[in-house]
Design a protein around this motif. Structure first.
Motif, PDB file in Angstrom:
ATOM      1  N   SER B  33       0.817  -1.221   0.000  1.00 48.77           N
ATOM      2  CA  SER B  33       0.000   0.000   0.000  1.00 48.77           C
ATOM      3  C   SER B  33       0.852   1.274   0.000  1.00 48.77           C
ATOM      4  O   SER B  33       0.416   2.310  -0.479  1.00 48.77           O
ATOM      5  CB  SER B  33      -0.943   0.003   1.203  1.00 48.77           C
ATOM      6  OG  SER B  33      -0.189  -0.072   2.385  1.00 48.77           O
ATOM      7  N   VAL B  34       2.049   1.205   0.525  1.00 44.03           N
ATOM      8  CA  VAL B  34       2.869   2.412   0.615  1.00 44.03           C
ATOM      9  C   VAL B  34       3.788   2.553  -0.596  1.00 44.03           C
ATOM     10  O   VAL B  34       3.764   3.566  -1.297  1.00 44.03           O
ATOM     11  CB  VAL B  34       3.702   2.408   1.920  1.00 44.03           C
ATOM     12  CG1 VAL B  34       4.489   3.703   2.038  1.00 44.03           C
ATOM     13  CG2 VAL B  34       2.797   2.214   3.120  1.00 44.03           C
ATOM     14  N   ALA B 233     -10.706   2.585   6.026  1.00 43.78           N
ATOM     15  CA  ALA B 233      -9.330   2.318   6.433  1.00 43.78           C
ATOM     16  C   ALA B 233      -8.325   2.707   5.363  1.00 43.78           C
ATOM     17  O   ALA B 233      -7.130   2.743   5.621  1.00 43.78           O
ATOM     18  CB  ALA B 233      -9.170   0.852   6.797  1.00 43.78           C
ATOM     19  N   TYR B 234      -8.792   3.013   4.164  1.00 43.33           N
ATOM     20  CA  TYR B 234      -7.917   3.335   3.049  1.00 43.33           C
ATOM     21  C   TYR B 234      -6.792   2.322   2.922  1.00 43.33           C
ATOM     22  O   TYR B 234      -5.611   2.642   3.021  1.00 43.33           O
ATOM     23  CB  TYR B 234      -7.341   4.752   3.163  1.00 43.33           C
ATOM     24  CG  TYR B 234      -6.627   5.132   1.885  1.00 43.33           C
ATOM     25  CD1 TYR B 234      -7.324   5.128   0.692  1.00 43.33           C
ATOM     26  CD2 TYR B 234      -5.281   5.429   1.858  1.00 43.33           C
ATOM     27  CE1 TYR B 234      -6.697   5.412  -0.487  1.00 43.33           C
ATOM     28  CE2 TYR B 234      -4.634   5.717   0.669  1.00 43.33           C
ATOM     29  CZ  TYR B 234      -5.350   5.714  -0.492  1.00 43.33           C
ATOM     30  OH  TYR B 234      -4.710   5.977  -1.672  1.00 43.33           O
ATOM     31  N   LEU B 238      -5.331  -4.529   0.860  1.00 44.38           N
ATOM     32  CA  LEU B 238      -5.882  -5.627   1.657  1.00 44.38           C
ATOM     33  C   LEU B 238      -7.300  -5.955   1.180  1.00 44.38           C
ATOM     34  O   LEU B 238      -7.671  -7.120   1.047  1.00 44.38           O
ATOM     35  CB  LEU B 238      -5.895  -5.242   3.141  1.00 44.38           C
ATOM     36  CG  LEU B 238      -6.436  -6.305   4.084  1.00 44.38           C
ATOM     37  CD1 LEU B 238      -5.616  -7.575   3.982  1.00 44.38           C
ATOM     38  CD2 LEU B 238      -6.432  -5.799   5.519  1.00 44.38           C
TER      39      LEU B 238
END
Lengths: 401, 270
Positions: B33-34, B233-234, B238
């Motif tokens: 995600s990052v 949760a952005y 996931l």
């Protein structure tokens, strides 16, 4: 004859269509298209004309000619995700303090041009230069308020009230409502455990998550604005929410009461900001300026029940509302209030994942029955398929013979 | 062969709105995600969601079975009436679907909650408030109520088409009512059962609205988790991984179901 009729009809339709188009073209050329701004605000967070109060958006359109497209969200996190995933463009948004800081840090807000917002000079000194926006470059406060426990005096014993422990009281099992967003929910646990509400210590956060999991069997539901309906209809007896909303709820059900817990509570400021996706900054600033005008602010916030950050606005309010001790607690109570700061990205992420664990934890009895049941279903399926295949093979061998 | 171009528009549609989004889901499921780099960590975390997957599948299976048990007799009865009545009854079955699904679910909540209509009536006759909502049973009720028409529709279509001569023949050969049903009607309606169960199971397993409104704090379903990842949760990565696993799970279930409709039914038809 019939054929002629249909031809005539077609001709009429064609002519009227052309006429309509030319008319449309004519008007749009003569008059400039009205400016529209997209306002993205919390649900139930503006006076919309009910009960004889001001309809803020309509009044703004009447005064400036700018149309307002009003959209709502139910938590800071929802709004953040919507901004982040893009697609939609908003001109004015209403994040809370810690979210303002996060948006500033991630470069998602535009600096405000205060020449277009002269009314911002009326913001009370206490709400200027706050930690989330030290130079007031990106945000103008809209309201402020506190978070506390709402309870129904008909069912809840006054002796149990006063501390956050009420939300963990076994006596009220199944009648307790909890926040449905990680920051506020963890905040409650942090206050109860006596931690700093802005802690980044993973162990402390884990302890909070454990406490929330322990609370889970007692909780009726995790809610945001659904709390209105549930508290007003006495479906739930205890809830935790924002003071301003309590004042609105109390108008519907006078048995409701409010308490700022003794361990401390969250003080928040909701601000008005302009995100980078803004299409019409001047109009957006005009909107912010309009909401800061003392008369508009006063009437709007009298309806909302939230507290006023604008000088002189209380003069336009019902004196009783302006002196409400829940909206304007005394200094002694205010001293217990703490403001959320923006958490480092890893801490927010940890909090999100712990929150997900809290929400998905707990096995109902069904799970065990479910696993047994699934095994049975799979076994039955396998049995039938094997039997069918055997039959098929048998038939095949018959044919070949 | 030449007529294949007729399906062209749909193929384009499918490519644009099914295959490409699917590829995006797969991409997200396997990236971080990052940093956006390739990772298996999303997939590796699936283990902790296993109980929720199991619960979702189980609730959906139970709802599908209840729908089958409730829906089959209804479909059979409708198929036995005169064509005019059939059309009317079929319309009645479809009628609830004309009202918004969300509204109907909310209506159930206000019927069943502690201060709801049913509990208030029970209170009048002295039965204390019963806990009718916010448990797994209520979730199943919501799913059965909402998806029952999807079960009745295919069942009715299949049962209606069963050749009456087969039933007559079975009776002539000495079958009693039960035997006719077990040996003729039921085997011939298997395709309807399979498509009905599939049409109930697939939306039920991924639902999130019903479990949010009617379920308790422990009846979280996998749809809820996926929704929260995208909504608050952005963490779309996931969420994508979860939906990918769910999709594979559903495909496996459907494949198993389809095993029941083999070619040997076609042997029976004239």
């Amino acid at each position: 004859m019939k054929r002629n009729l249909s031809r005539i009809l077609a001709l009429v339709m064609l002519v009227s269509m052309i006429a309509a188009f030319s008319l449309l073209g004519g008007t749009s050329a003569a008059k400039e298209e009205p400016v529209t701004i997209n306002v993205y605000n919390w649900g139930q967070y503006i006076s919309d004309g009910t009960d004889g109060y001001i309809d803020v958006n309509a009044a703004f359109t009447e005064e400036t000619g700018i149309q307002v497209n009003y959209i709502t969200f139910d938590s800071n996190e929802t709004m953040y995700t919507k901004l982040k995933t893009g697609g939609a463009s908003y001109d004015v948004i209403f994040p809370s303090d810690y979210m303002v800081a996060r948006l500033i840090k991630e470069g998602m807000l535009l600096p405000l041009n205060y020449d277009n917002i002269p009314n911002a000079s009326l913001v009370l000194p206490a709400y200027r230069g706050m930690a989330h926006d030290p130079e007031d470059k990106y945000s103008v406060p809209y309201t402020w308020g506190g978070t506390g426990i709402i309870y129904n005096t008909k069912y809840v014993d006054e002796a149990d009230v006063g501390s956050w422990d009420l939300l963990w009281n076994e006596k009220y099992k199944g009648k307790i409502l909890m926040f449905d967003n990680p920051r506020d929910a963890f905040g409650v646990a942090e206050f109860r455990l006596g931690y700093d509400v802005n802690t980044a210590d993973p162990q402390q956060l884990q302890a909070c998550a454990d406490l929330l999991m322990q609370q889970k069997p007692l909780v009726q539901d995790y809610v945001m604005d659904q709390i209105y309906d549930k508290m007003e209809h006495e479906e739930a007896w205890i809830g935790v929410y924002y003071a301003g909303d309590f004042i609105q709820m109390q108008l519907e059900n006078e048995n409701l009461a409010f308490c700022y817990p003794e361990e401390g509570f969250n003080l928040f400021v909701d601000a008005m900001c302009i995100p980078t996706s803004c299409q019409n900054k001047d109009a957006a600033e005009a909107y912010i300026n309009f909401l800061c005008r003392p008369d508009v602010c006063g009437e709007n916030l009298e309806y909302l029940g939230y507290s006023v950050p604008i000088d002189g606005a209380t003069e336009f309010m019902d004196p009783e509302a302006a002196a409400n001790p829940i909206a304007y607690p005394d200094d002694q109570t205010l001293a217990r209030g703490q403001i959320y700061l923006n958490l480092p990205a890893e801490t927010s992420q940890l909090m999100d994942s712990l929150w997900l664990k809290v929400k998905t934890s707990g096995t109902s009895k069904t799970l065990i029955i479910g696993i047994i049941g699934l095994v049975v279903v799979i076994a039955v399926c396998a049995f039938f398929i094997i039997r069918k295949n055997k039959k098929k093979a048998k038939r095949k061998s018959l044919y070949t013979k | 062969m030449k007529r294949q171009f007729l399906s062209g528009p749909y193929l384009v549609w499918m490519f644009l709105f099914t295959l490409i989004p699917l590829a995006i889901v797969v991409y997200y499921a396997f990236t971080d995600s990052v940093t956006g780099s390739f990772t298996l960590s999303n997939m590796a975390s699936m283990g902790s969601y296993l109980p929720i997957f199991l619960r979702s599948v189980w609730l959906a299976v139970v709802s599908a079975l209840i729908c089958l048990v409730v829906g089959y007799p209804v479909a059979w009865c409708i198929a036995q009436t005169k064509p005019m009545t059939q059309r009317f009854l079929y319309m009645l079955v479809m009628l609830p679907m004309c009202i918004s699904f969300l509204l109907r679910t909310l209506a159930w909540v206000s019927l069943l909650e502690d201060t709801g209509i049913i509990n208030r009536l029970l209170g009048q006759i002295g039965i204390g408030p019963l806990r009718l909502v916010r448990n797994d049973g209520a979730v199943i009720l919501g799913m059965v109520y909402n998806y029952l028409p999807y079960m009745i529709m295919p069942l009715y279509t299949v049962i209606m088409k069963i050749d009456h001569r087969l039933v007559d023949a079975a009776q002539d050969l000495g079958c009693d009512g039960g035997q006719v049903f077990l040996r003729v009607t039921l085997p011939l309606s298997v395709p309807g059962i399979v498509s009905g169960v599939t049409m109930v199971f697939v939306p039920a397993v991924s639902t999130f609205y019903i479990s949010q409104k009617m379920g308790g704090t422990t009846s979280t379903m996998i749809g809820d988790v996926i929704e929260s990842q995208f909504k608050t949760a952005y963490n779309p990565n996931l969420g994508a991984a979860l939906s990918l696993v769910l999709m594979v799970l559903v495909l496996v279930c459907v494949a198993v179901m389809n095993h029941f409709t083999g070619e040997d039914e076609s042997v029976v038809t004239i």
